[in-house]
Design a protein around this motif. Structure first.
Motif, PDB file in Angstrom:
ATOM      1  N   VAL A 141       0.842  -1.196   0.000  1.00 59.72           N
ATOM      2  CA  VAL A 141       0.000   0.000   0.000  1.00 59.72           C
ATOM      3  C   VAL A 141       0.877   1.246   0.000  1.00 59.72           C
ATOM      4  O   VAL A 141       0.616   2.217  -0.726  1.00 59.72           O
ATOM      5  N   ILE A 142       1.942   1.220   0.793  1.00 57.61           N
ATOM      6  CA  ILE A 142       2.855   2.365   0.877  1.00 57.61           C
ATOM      7  C   ILE A 142       3.531   2.625  -0.465  1.00 57.61           C
ATOM      8  O   ILE A 142       3.679   3.782  -0.891  1.00 57.61           O
ATOM      9  N   THR A 143       3.928   1.548  -1.159  1.00 55.41           N
ATOM     10  CA  THR A 143       4.616   1.719  -2.447  1.00 55.41           C
ATOM     11  C   THR A 143       3.644   1.988  -3.594  1.00 55.41           C
ATOM     12  O   THR A 143       4.066   2.333  -4.700  1.00 55.41           O
ATOM     13  N   GLY A 144       2.346   1.807  -3.347  1.00 57.66           N
ATOM     14  CA  GLY A 144       1.362   2.003  -4.400  1.00 57.66           C
ATOM     15  C   GLY A 144       1.102   0.771  -5.233  1.00 57.66           C
ATOM     16  O   GLY A 144       0.330   0.820  -6.203  1.00 57.66           O
ATOM     17  N   ASP A 145       1.708  -0.344  -4.877  1.00 59.92           N
ATOM     18  CA  ASP A 145       1.486  -1.582  -5.620  1.00 59.92           C
ATOM     19  C   ASP A 145       0.127  -2.197  -5.290  1.00 59.92           C
ATOM     20  O   ASP A 145      -0.468  -2.880  -6.123  1.00 59.92           O
ATOM     21  N   ALA A 147      -3.850  -1.704  -3.575  1.00 55.14           N
ATOM     22  CA  ALA A 147      -4.913  -0.765  -3.216  1.00 55.14           C
ATOM     23  C   ALA A 147      -5.880  -1.512  -2.312  1.00 55.14           C
ATOM     24  O   ALA A 147      -6.846  -2.110  -2.768  1.00 55.14           O
ATOM     25  N   SER A 193      -5.363  -5.645  -6.045  1.00 55.46           N
ATOM     26  CA  SER A 193      -4.949  -4.692  -7.081  1.00 55.46           C
ATOM     27  C   SER A 193      -3.432  -4.581  -7.170  1.00 55.46           C
ATOM     28  O   SER A 193      -2.872  -3.495  -7.284  1.00 55.46           O
ATOM     29  N   SER A 195       0.319  -5.138  -8.868  1.00 56.90           N
ATOM     30  CA  SER A 195       0.813  -4.946 -10.220  1.00 56.90           C
ATOM     31  C   SER A 195       1.503  -6.187 -10.737  1.00 56.90           C
ATOM     32  O   SER A 195       2.562  -6.131 -11.327  1.00 56.90           O
ATOM     33  N   PRO A 200      -4.948  -2.568 -11.854  1.00 63.74           N
ATOM     34  CA  PRO A 200      -5.684  -2.370 -10.609  1.00 63.74           C
ATOM     35  C   PRO A 200      -7.182  -2.218 -10.877  1.00 63.74           C
ATOM     36  O   PRO A 200      -7.556  -1.739 -11.914  1.00 63.74           O
TER      37      PRO A 200
END
Length: 200
Positions: A141-145, A147, A193, A195, A200
């Protein structure tokens, strides 16, 4: 109380646990008597009490041993990419549990038969394992990988999905365990979601 002739604690003790695991998984904890366990091992019922105080202790020991082995076996590189870490978790969980169907069944289905004190200890171990996965999801979640709105709910959903394989997978079925693992990895990716080759 003297041991049954020919018994040896280093041999009979593991045989008692193996017999209890087999019978608990096949018949359910409540339906199995100490007499049945003794018969399975090939000793007199009184001899069992040289190796365990009671049936409840056997159940607790089986669950604790399973979860201790699970926690010891899982290795997570916290410096690695969260998607890689999640894929490794999926592969590990599926294969570790596939090799131990009776232990898995007991660990999940017989919780209700633990005493409150034993239940609390087993829950602590279960949460420690869940925390490993939740840490991976939080990192993603922190890295955006990933959601994920609630990492705790997502953790339990993923574990339930992966553990469910044990209820239906057969080695002689249409797909190999590696095939199933690959498909479940894609489903896990989609559910969080990630990658991992999916949008996502």
């Amino acid at each position: 109380m003297a041991r049954t002739a020919g018994s040896h604690s280093g041999i009979t003790g593991p045989r008692v646990r193996a017999a209890a695991q087999k019978l608990f998984a096949r018949q359910g904890f409540a339906a199995v008597s100490m007499r049945e366990i003794a018969r399975e091992v090939g000793v007199q019922v009184g001899a069992l009490y040289n190796y365990t105080p009671d049936k409840q202790s056997l159940l607790f020991d089986l669950m604790q041993s399973h979860l201790d082995a699970l926690l010891a076996a899982f290795q997570d590189d916290i410096e690695a990419d969260p998607v890689v870490r999640l894929e490794q978790f999926v592969q590990f969980h599926i294969h570790f549990h596939h090799d131990r169907p009776d232990a898995v069944f007991i660990a999940y289905m017989e919780l209700r038969n633990l005493t409150p004190a034993n239940f609390a200890q087993i829950e602590t171990l279960r949460r420690a394992y869940e925390d490993r996965l939740e840490a991976i999801l939080r990192a993603g979640v922190i890295t955006g990988d990933f959601a994920v709105a609630d990492t705790k709910i997502a953790t339990r959903a993923v574990i339930a999905m992966l553990t469910g394989i044990n209820t239906w997978f057969r080695a002689d079925g249409r797909l190999s365990l590696d095939d199933v693992t690959a498909q479940y990895w894609q489903m896990v990716c989609k559910s969080v979601s990630a990658s991992g080759g999916l949008e996502p």
